[in-house]
Design a protein around this motif. Sequence first.
Motif, mmCIF file in Angstrom:
data_model
loop_
_atom_site.group_PDB
_atom_site.id
_atom_site.type_symbol
_atom_site.label_atom_id
_atom_site.label_comp_id
_atom_site.label_asym_id
_atom_site.label_seq_id
_atom_site.Cartn_x
_atom_site.Cartn_y
_atom_site.Cartn_z
ATOM 1 N N MET A 1 0.827 -1.382 0.006
ATOM 2 C CA MET A 1 -0.154 -0.052 -0.010
ATOM 3 C C MET A 1 0.836 1.230 0.052
ATOM 4 S SD MET A 1 -3.377 0.534 1.903
ATOM 5 C CE MET A 1 -4.448 1.220 1.089
ATOM 6 N N THR A 2 0.418 2.455 -0.688
ATOM 7 C CA THR A 2 1.093 3.533 -0.615
ATOM 8 C C THR A 2 0.570 4.828 0.124
ATOM 9 O OG1 THR A 2 1.937 2.842 -2.961
ATOM 10 C CG2 THR A 2 1.935 5.216 -2.181
ATOM 11 N N THR A 3 1.228 5.448 0.825
ATOM 12 C CA THR A 3 0.504 6.556 1.522
ATOM 13 C C THR A 3 1.092 7.847 1.023
ATOM 14 O OG1 THR A 3 0.329 5.320 3.660
ATOM 15 C CG2 THR A 3 0.569 7.833 3.713
ATOM 16 N N HIS A 4 0.236 8.911 0.522
ATOM 17 C CA HIS A 4 0.949 10.173 0.193
ATOM 18 C C HIS A 4 0.746 11.168 1.371
ATOM 19 C CE1 HIS A 4 1.044 8.876 -4.165
ATOM 20 N NE2 HIS A 4 -0.030 8.147 -3.835
ATOM 21 N N VAL A 5 1.694 11.709 1.320
ATOM 22 C CA VAL A 5 2.040 13.138 2.501
ATOM 23 C C VAL A 5 1.986 14.348 1.605
ATOM 24 C CG1 VAL A 5 3.227 14.299 4.307
ATOM 25 C CG2 VAL A 5 2.651 11.453 4.322
ATOM 26 N N GLN A 6 1.284 15.188 1.909
ATOM 27 C CA GLN A 6 1.362 16.681 1.376
ATOM 28 C C GLN A 6 2.039 17.586 2.445
ATOM 29 O OE1 GLN A 6 0.236 17.963 -1.893
ATOM 30 N NE2 GLN A 6 1.574 19.678 -1.340
ATOM 31 N N LEU A 7 3.231 18.166 1.986
ATOM 32 C CA LEU A 7 4.082 19.149 2.912
ATOM 33 C C LEU A 7 3.429 20.419 2.820
ATOM 34 C CD1 LEU A 7 7.653 17.864 2.020
ATOM 35 C CD2 LEU A 7 6.355 17.437 4.207
ATOM 36 N N HIS A 8 3.663 21.081 3.851
ATOM 37 C CA HIS A 8 3.048 22.476 4.144
ATOM 38 C C HIS A 8 4.087 23.261 3.292
ATOM 39 C CE1 HIS A 8 -0.264 21.457 7.027
ATOM 40 N NE2 HIS A 8 0.578 20.690 7.325
ATOM 41 N N ASP A 9 3.572 24.514 2.993
ATOM 42 C CA ASP A 9 4.318 25.619 2.254
ATOM 43 C C ASP A 9 5.356 26.111 2.889
ATOM 44 O OD1 ASP A 9 2.612 27.020 3.993
ATOM 45 O OD2 ASP A 9 2.566 28.662 2.590
ATOM 46 N N ARG A 10 5.509 26.070 4.495
ATOM 47 C CA ARG A 10 6.461 26.723 5.175
ATOM 48 C C ARG A 10 6.877 25.547 6.219
ATOM 49 N NH1 ARG A 10 9.413 30.844 6.205
ATOM 50 N NH2 ARG A 10 10.150 31.236 8.030
ATOM 51 N N LEU A 11 7.863 24.835 6.079
ATOM 52 C CA LEU A 11 8.560 24.041 6.930
ATOM 53 C C LEU A 11 9.708 24.688 7.680
ATOM 54 C CD1 LEU A 11 8.546 20.870 4.735
ATOM 55 C CD2 LEU A 11 6.835 21.294 6.397
ATOM 56 N N ASP A 12 9.042 24.993 9.070
ATOM 57 C CA ASP A 12 10.229 25.604 10.052
ATOM 58 C C ASP A 12 10.336 24.955 11.150
ATOM 59 O OD1 ASP A 12 7.905 26.622 10.953
ATOM 60 O OD2 ASP A 12 8.021 28.426 10.554
ATOM 61 N N TYR A 13 10.775 25.451 12.302
ATOM 62 C CA TYR A 13 10.882 24.922 13.521
ATOM 63 C C TYR A 13 9.498 24.298 14.184
ATOM 64 C CZ TYR A 13 9.829 29.092 15.866
ATOM 65 O OH TYR A 13 9.171 30.210 16.525
ATOM 66 N N GLN A 14 8.388 25.170 13.705
ATOM 67 C CA GLN A 14 7.036 24.987 14.383
ATOM 68 C C GLN A 14 6.595 23.753 13.677
ATOM 69 O OE1 GLN A 14 5.483 28.787 13.889
ATOM 70 N NE2 GLN A 14 5.954 29.435 15.843
ATOM 71 N N SER A 15 6.826 23.419 12.699
ATOM 72 C CA SER A 15 6.503 22.130 11.902
ATOM 73 C C SER A 15 6.964 20.764 12.324
ATOM 74 C CB SER A 15 6.309 22.460 10.257
ATOM 75 O OG SER A 15 7.696 22.685 9.830
ATOM 76 N N VAL A 16 8.072 20.911 13.047
ATOM 77 C CA VAL A 16 8.815 19.665 13.317
ATOM 78 C C VAL A 16 8.061 18.611 14.090
ATOM 79 C CG1 VAL A 16 10.796 19.037 14.521
ATOM 80 C CG2 VAL A 16 11.137 20.954 13.384
ATOM 81 N N ALA A 17 7.594 18.938 15.051
ATOM 82 C CA ALA A 17 6.713 17.810 15.917
ATOM 83 C C ALA A 17 5.659 17.558 14.995
ATOM 84 C CB ALA A 17 6.240 18.683 17.138
ATOM 85 N N PRO A 18 4.561 18.160 14.452
ATOM 86 C CA PRO A 18 3.655 17.695 13.510
ATOM 87 C C PRO A 18 4.075 16.703 12.434
ATOM 88 C CG PRO A 18 3.260 19.885 13.776
ATOM 89 C CD PRO A 18 4.304 19.566 14.410
ATOM 90 N N LEU A 19 5.235 17.151 11.741
ATOM 91 C CA LEU A 19 5.710 16.388 10.545
ATOM 92 C C LEU A 19 6.404 15.047 11.105
ATOM 93 C CD1 LEU A 19 6.678 16.520 7.659
ATOM 94 C CD2 LEU A 19 8.666 17.597 8.148
ATOM 95 N N MET A 20 7.002 15.250 12.449
ATOM 96 C CA MET A 20 7.727 13.897 12.986
ATOM 97 C C MET A 20 6.491 12.984 13.118
ATOM 98 S SD MET A 20 10.343 13.428 16.009
ATOM 99 C CE MET A 20 11.147 14.690 15.509
ATOM 100 N N ALA A 21 5.386 13.338 13.910
ATOM 101 C CA ALA A 21 4.249 12.577 14.314
ATOM 102 C C ALA A 21 3.755 11.989 12.998
ATOM 103 C CB ALA A 21 3.256 13.547 14.921
#
Length: 93
Positions: A1-21
């Motif tokens: 199975m394949t999962t697709h993840v869409q990254l947000h437009d701004r990836l900075d220190y505030q996006s680390v925890a949600p991205l990691m999770a």
Amino acid sequence: MTTHVQLHDRLDYQSVAPLMAELTAIADDMLVIDAGNVRHLGTLPLQVLLSAVRTRAAQGKITRLAHASDNCIDMLGLFGFTPETLTQPEAWT
């Protein structure tokens, strides 16, 4: 199975925890990360992406970066990566 993840437009220190999770919760054998909206990519989120790629590769899973925006490609280049090499841990030496 394949999962697709869409990254947000701004990836900075505030996006680390949600991205990691989000990335660590994916158990599928194929992960496609869509970077089409990325305007800014900071060092910490890049480290999260690299960690996810390396961890998944060690488990025999595949990760691909798709639709990288021009800004994303430029920022990856500053770190010495391309969209292709970002997902190839064997090429990181």
